[in-house]
Design an enzyme around this catalytic site. Structure first.
Site, PDB file in Angstrom:
ATOM      1  N   CYS A  65      32.369  40.105  31.821  1.00 23.05           N
ATOM      2  CA  CYS A  65      32.316  39.369  33.097  1.00 23.05           C
ATOM      3  C   CYS A  65      31.189  39.911  33.976  1.00 23.05           C
ATOM      4  O   CYS A  65      31.293  41.019  34.502  1.00 23.05           O
ATOM      5  CB  CYS A  65      33.695  39.489  33.762  1.00 23.05           C
ATOM      6  N   CYS A  68      32.018  40.796  37.548  1.00 15.51           N
ATOM      7  CA  CYS A  68      32.834  42.026  37.589  1.00 15.51           C
ATOM      8  C   CYS A  68      31.942  43.256  37.554  1.00 15.51           C
ATOM      9  O   CYS A  68      32.130  44.202  38.317  1.00 15.51           O
ATOM     10  CB  CYS A  68      33.791  42.102  36.396  1.00 15.51           C
TER      11      CYS A  68
END
Ligand SMILES: [Zn+2]
Length: 140
Positions: A65, A68
């Site tokens: 991600c 993230c």
């Protein structure tokens, strides 16, 4: 108050007034606060969530991600702003898919704030450190 050691997971008793005085773990003698998030697996997450008397702010993330990974240094900076009033932790949804499913984590990055073991707030999407801190403080 009960504080779980981020190193050895021992449950320490620390007077609330002394939280800011650099408390150390009675079992392993490491600092209980180091201005950075603790990486938890599923078992440690359940332990920290259940045994910490200070609120627990968890960043749900995954290595694939991008947002993230972009938020990781911001979350680390937020730890410096929020400790020792809160414990900040990171949980990989790849390593603990059961926890992510249990909590209904559908999109990441996701911040979930626990007080007394109960979820009190969640916020999806990447945020800068100051915004993370302000959001968490608004729910204390
Ligand atoms: Zn310890």
């Amino acid at each position: 108050m009960h504080l779980v050691c981020p190193h050895c997971d021992a449950v320490n008793r620390v007077p609330e007034a002394r939280l800011g005085e650099g408390p150390r773990c009675g079992a392993c003698h490491a600092a209980l606060f180091e201005g950075k998030p603790v990486a938890l697996d599923a078992a440690r997450f359940r332990h920290h969530r259940a045994k910490n008397d200070i609120p627990l702010l968890v960043d749900f993330w995954a290595s694939w991600c991008g947002p993230c990974r972009a938020m990781a240094p911001q979350f680390e900076a937020a730890a410096k702003l929020l400790e020792p009033r809160l414990r900040l932790a990171k949980l990989s949804t790849e390593e603990a898919p059961d926890v992510a499913a249990e909590l209904g984590v559908t999109g990441i990055p996701l911040l979930v704030l626990f007080k007394g073991g109960r979820e009190v707030a969640r916020q999806a999407g990447a945020m800068p450190a100051r915004q993370i801190a302000a959001w968490a403080e608004a729910h204390l």
